[in-house]
Design a protein around this motif. Structure first.
Motif: not given
Length: 336
Positions: A100-104, A122-123, A125-129
């Motif tokens: 999640a951290e590098p995504v955000q 949306e990504l 807030e809920r990166p995995t899904e």
């Protein structure tokens, strides 16, 4: 804007080549969205748009992230390949597993104060899904628009790497980088790229670990693209040699004079080998057995009309300078 990549000895030692079906897929999306696509890839653009006209491709999550009107898109959607030629499934597995951290952090870098598309919010807030859903969309995009041409694309990318490796072996980094693209310059441990993006006159690329991964591309032609910041290795995507040959339609007819000299089967093979190909790809293209193709290729190779190079477990064949000269001279005589 001038992009600056500072490569020390360790970075150069770790710099390598790779082929990436995922990178080609994201570049194909950008090409498809280009209102004035380059003429070299125009045959594919027309084909793809016709395909989508018959059966639309829905990408509500991935498309706004990649085709966003900004200078870059989130780099975790196309990370640096971990091996020379990963499969698409392996690359998408890495996308799904991005923490999640590098995504955000990447979303903040890319979109910043610009309006965020709903899929980016949306990504965040809920990166995995969201990553799982985005990866599914990218897989379908590849299967629909890139996969049908991969048997022709991959040999061109492999042949480009063989050529570049020869430059590196013969003349070092200076020889390699000076031939990748006219806008690239190598001097004193610094690689610079003239970029059309707006911004400061000079921008220092935030290098990832372990050097640069050099990725030849058909769909990025004629551009060279560098990941300005990344949580994986830094990538440099450059136009592959022979990109135009990928879209040569059908099985090109060889000039009559070449058919009289070589026979119809070998003449057609030589004409097809303006673009590099494997024995199996040629057999599929001509509707004959691989053993029949191998026999003709052996004769063409012994006569100096075809070169062959090994790329991993595959052997790539391509018309030699002599073979191309024969085809071109015969073509000129036939129209004069």
């Amino acid at each position: 804007m001038l992009l600056v990549l500072e490569l020390d000895v360790a970075d150069l030692a770790a710099t390598r080549f790779a082929i990436s079906p995922l990178h080609e897929t994201t570049r194909a999306m950008l090409l498809l969205a280009n209102p004035s696509p380059p003429v070299v890839n125009l045959p594919w653009v027309r084909w793809a748009r016709a395909q989508l006209g018959r059966r639309p491709l829905r990408m509500p999550r991935a498309w706004p992230l990649i085709v966003n009107g900004l200078p870059t898109h989130p780099e975790f959607l196309s990370p640096a390949p971990s091996v020379k030629a990963p499969g698409l499934d392996a690359e998408l597995a890495r996308v799904r597993a991005t923490p999640a951290e590098p995504v955000q952090a990447s979303l903040r870098r890319v979109f910043g104060d610009h309006p965020w598309p709903d899929s980016a919010t949306e990504l965040f807030e809920r990166p995995t899904e969201s990553l799982a859903e985005i990866a599914d969309e990218l897989a379908e995009c590849h299967d629909r628009l890139v996969g049908p041409h991969w048997e022709r694309i991959q040999p061109v990318l492999e042949a480009d790497i063989v050529y570049r490796a020869g430059l590196l072996a013969g003349g070092g980094a200076r020889s390699l980088f000076s031939d990748l693209h006219p806008d690239l310059r190598w001097s004193g441990g610094t690689l610079t790229l003239t970029d059309s993006d707006e911004g400061p006159s000079r921008f220092r690329v935030m290098m990832g670990p372990d050097g640069v991964v050099l990725i030849p591309s058909v769909f990025n032609w004629p551009l060279v693209s560098v990941s300005k910041a990344t949580s994986s290795q830094t990538t440099l995507i450059y136009p592959a040699r022979g990109t135009a040959t990928v879209w040569e339609g059908g099985v090109a007819a060889a000039p009559d004079a070449v058919e009289e000299l070589l026979g119809p089967a070998r003449a057609r093979l030589l004409g097809a080998l303006r673009s590099p190909a494997t024995t199996s790809a040629l057999a599929l293209r001509f509707g004959v057995t691989p053993s029949a193709v191998s026999q003709h290729l052996a004769v063409l190779h012994r006569s100096g009309l075809v070169d062959r190079e090994r790329s991993g477990r595959r052997v790539l064949y391509q018309a030699s300078e002599l073979g191309l000269a024969l085809l071109d001279r015969a073509m000129l005589r036939s129209v004069s």
